[in-house]
Design a protein around this motif. Structure first.
Motif, PDB file in Angstrom:
ATOM      1  N   PHE A  48      58.170  -5.588 -20.657  1.00 42.79           N
ATOM      2  CA  PHE A  48      56.847  -5.645 -19.865  1.00 42.79           C
ATOM      3  C   PHE A  48      56.253  -6.852 -19.844  1.00 42.79           C
ATOM      4  N   PHE A  49      55.777  -7.273 -18.875  1.00 46.92           N
ATOM      5  CA  PHE A  49      54.801  -8.477 -18.974  1.00 46.92           C
ATOM      6  C   PHE A  49      53.429  -8.241 -18.329  1.00 46.92           C
ATOM      7  N   ILE A  50      52.357  -8.687 -19.084  1.00 49.23           N
ATOM      8  CA  ILE A  50      51.108  -8.435 -18.652  1.00 49.23           C
ATOM      9  C   ILE A  50      51.152  -9.737 -17.761  1.00 49.23           C
ATOM     10  N   CYS A  51      50.278  -9.494 -16.544  1.00 51.93           N
ATOM     11  CA  CYS A  51      50.455 -10.667 -15.508  1.00 51.93           C
ATOM     12  C   CYS A  51      49.034 -11.030 -14.935  1.00 51.93           C
ATOM     13  N   GLY A  52      48.782 -11.924 -14.400  1.00 49.34           N
ATOM     14  CA  GLY A  52      47.759 -12.638 -13.876  1.00 49.34           C
ATOM     15  C   GLY A  52      47.546 -12.209 -12.469  1.00 49.34           C
ATOM     16  N   GLU A  53      46.380 -12.116 -11.851  1.00 50.09           N
ATOM     17  CA  GLU A  53      45.998 -11.756 -10.546  1.00 50.09           C
ATOM     18  C   GLU A  53      47.273 -12.024  -9.541  1.00 50.09           C
ATOM     19  N   ASP A  54      47.870 -13.014  -9.620  1.00 52.32           N
ATOM     20  CA  ASP A  54      48.971 -13.422  -8.967  1.00 52.32           C
ATOM     21  C   ASP A  54      50.403 -13.152  -9.272  1.00 52.32           C
ATOM     22  N   TRP A  55      50.388 -12.150 -10.168  1.00 53.28           N
ATOM     23  CA  TRP A  55      51.745 -11.508 -10.877  1.00 53.28           C
ATOM     24  C   TRP A  55      52.270 -12.461 -11.598  1.00 53.28           C
ATOM     25  N   SER A  56      51.956 -13.791 -12.146  1.00 48.15           N
ATOM     26  CA  SER A  56      52.340 -14.519 -13.033  1.00 48.15           C
ATOM     27  C   SER A  56      52.323 -14.145 -14.350  1.00 48.15           C
ATOM     28  N   LYS A  57      53.610 -14.205 -15.027  1.00 50.78           N
ATOM     29  CA  LYS A  57      53.811 -13.677 -16.311  1.00 50.78           C
ATOM     30  C   LYS A  57      52.898 -14.340 -17.335  1.00 50.78           C
ATOM     31  N   ARG A  58      52.279 -13.535 -18.259  1.00 55.71           N
ATOM     32  CA  ARG A  58      51.335 -13.920 -19.221  1.00 55.71           C
ATOM     33  C   ARG A  58      51.843 -13.561 -20.786  1.00 55.71           C
ATOM     34  N   THR A  59      52.004 -12.200 -20.991  1.00 54.24           N
ATOM     35  CA  THR A  59      52.002 -11.754 -22.173  1.00 54.24           C
ATOM     36  C   THR A  59      53.656 -10.902 -21.859  1.00 54.24           C
ATOM     37  N   GLU A  60      54.474 -11.218 -22.672  1.00 55.53           N
ATOM     38  CA  GLU A  60      55.854 -10.323 -22.995  1.00 55.53           C
ATOM     39  C   GLU A  60      55.489  -9.221 -24.021  1.00 55.53           C
ATOM     40  N   ILE A  61      55.867  -8.035 -23.623  1.00 55.56           N
ATOM     41  CA  ILE A  61      56.048  -6.922 -24.568  1.00 55.56           C
ATOM     42  C   ILE A  61      57.693  -6.426 -24.722  1.00 55.56           C
ATOM     43  N   THR A  62      58.299  -6.603 -25.834  1.00 51.82           N
ATOM     44  CA  THR A  62      59.813  -6.463 -25.585  1.00 51.82           C
ATOM     45  C   THR A  62      60.043  -5.143 -26.324  1.00 51.82           C
ATOM     46  N   LEU A  63      61.282  -4.722 -25.909  1.00 52.72           N
ATOM     47  CA  LEU A  63      61.855  -3.448 -26.504  1.00 52.72           C
ATOM     48  C   LEU A  63      62.094  -3.636 -27.961  1.00 52.72           C
ATOM     49  N   ILE A  64      62.819  -4.671 -28.302  1.00 50.44           N
ATOM     50  CA  ILE A  64      62.880  -4.935 -29.615  1.00 50.44           C
ATOM     51  C   ILE A  64      62.547  -6.238 -30.105  1.00 50.44           C
ATOM     52  N   GLU A  65      62.290  -6.432 -31.499  1.00 50.88           N
ATOM     53  CA  GLU A  65      61.704  -7.652 -31.934  1.00 50.88           C
ATOM     54  C   GLU A  65      62.610  -8.760 -31.651  1.00 50.88           C
ATOM     55  N   MET A  66      62.080  -9.857 -31.004  1.00 41.58           N
ATOM     56  CA  MET A  66      62.913 -11.115 -30.601  1.00 41.58           C
ATOM     57  C   MET A  66      62.627 -12.110 -31.614  1.00 41.58           C
ATOM     58  N   ASP A  67      63.624 -12.691 -32.219  1.00 43.39           N
ATOM     59  CA  ASP A  67      63.569 -13.800 -33.375  1.00 43.39           C
ATOM     60  C   ASP A  67      63.241 -15.128 -32.368  1.00 43.39           C
ATOM     61  N   THR A  68      61.861 -15.348 -32.674  1.00 46.24           N
ATOM     62  CA  THR A  68      61.324 -16.547 -31.584  1.00 46.24           C
ATOM     63  C   THR A  68      60.463 -17.344 -32.619  1.00 46.24           C
ATOM     64  N   SER A  69      60.667 -18.542 -32.501  1.00 41.92           N
ATOM     65  CA  SER A  69      59.970 -19.711 -33.205  1.00 41.92           C
ATOM     66  C   SER A  69      58.838 -20.096 -32.679  1.00 41.92           C
ATOM     67  N   SER A  70      58.340 -19.258 -31.567  1.00 41.68           N
ATOM     68  CA  SER A  70      57.464 -19.828 -30.681  1.00 41.68           C
ATOM     69  C   SER A  70      56.221 -19.442 -31.458  1.00 41.68           C
ATOM     70  N   GLU A  71      54.920 -20.107 -30.978  1.00 38.09           N
ATOM     71  CA  GLU A  71      53.644 -20.006 -31.691  1.00 38.09           C
ATOM     72  C   GLU A  71      52.731 -18.890 -30.903  1.00 38.09           C
ATOM     73  N   GLU A  72      53.244 -18.304 -29.957  1.00 41.73           N
ATOM     74  CA  GLU A  72      52.778 -17.105 -29.107  1.00 41.73           C
ATOM     75  C   GLU A  72      52.812 -15.984 -30.015  1.00 41.73           C
ATOM     76  N   ASP A  73      51.987 -15.174 -29.779  1.00 43.29           N
ATOM     77  CA  ASP A  73      52.230 -13.778 -30.343  1.00 43.29           C
ATOM     78  C   ASP A  73      53.309 -13.011 -29.821  1.00 43.29           C
ATOM     79  N   CYS A  74      54.073 -12.288 -30.638  1.00 43.51           N
ATOM     80  CA  CYS A  74      55.221 -11.280 -30.191  1.00 43.51           C
ATOM     81  C   CYS A  74      54.591 -10.093 -30.274  1.00 43.51           C
TER      82      CYS A  74
END
Length: 179
Positions: A48-74
């Protein structure tokens, strides 16, 4: 509270699903109800992606935990409540059901019904057939008249003999004229 979602596809005009689900349900609960309402396979990657008013992707919600080194919340579907990320009516979401080609459903939180709760999600409206879950590229090439074979990128016109004997200036001139 109960959330009423409208789910549409840009591939099939007459496809529509409406799902009602409790606000304290997880994104996994919503995901499972979408699978049930479409007949799609369970053992695939979905997001799932939470989107802005123009359907731009903001926050991703994944089915399984993704190993990410990003500073964004997972966020993982199983651990994320709908009410944690959805706060207002007309919130837009994308549901990626075919990761290979990034095919999606467009979802809108149509209504927040206060003073009511649901124990289990329910599909309250089902119109039309969903798009096929996966694209069969063999059928696509036959139906659309597109040759996806070895000549798809034009390599049938490439002849190594054409390049022999070219000096660097001539080669660069040919490249400049192509682009």
């Amino acid at each position: 509270m109960v959330y009423r979602f409208l789910i549409l596809s840009d591939e099939v005009d007459n496809f529509k699903r409406e799902i009602q689900i409790g606000s304290q349900a997880t994104f996994l609960d919503l995901h499972n109800e979408i699978l049930k309402a479409t007949g799609y396979e369970e053992k695939q990657m979905y997001s799932f992606f939470i989107c802005g008013e123009d359907w731009s992707k903001r926050t991703e919600i994944t089915l399984i935990e993704m190993d990410t080194s990003s500073e964004e919340d997972c966020y993982v579907m199983e651990n994320t409540l709908l009410e944690d990320l959805l706060e207002e009516e007309h919130q837009k979401l994308l549901y990626v059901f075919d990761q290979m080609t990034e095919r999606v459903f467009f979802i809108e939180l149509r209504e927040i019904i206060t003073g009511k709760d649901l124990k289990k999600p329910v599909c309250t409206k089902s119109v039309g057939e969903p798009p096929k879950q996966f694209i069969d590229f063999n059928v696509l090439s036959d139906d659309a008249g597109i040759d996806l074979g070895e000549n798809f990128y034009g390599d049938d016109e490439y002849d190594e003999e054409d390049l022999k004997g070219l000096d660097e200036d001539t080669f660069n001139e040919l490249q400049d004229n192509r682009f």
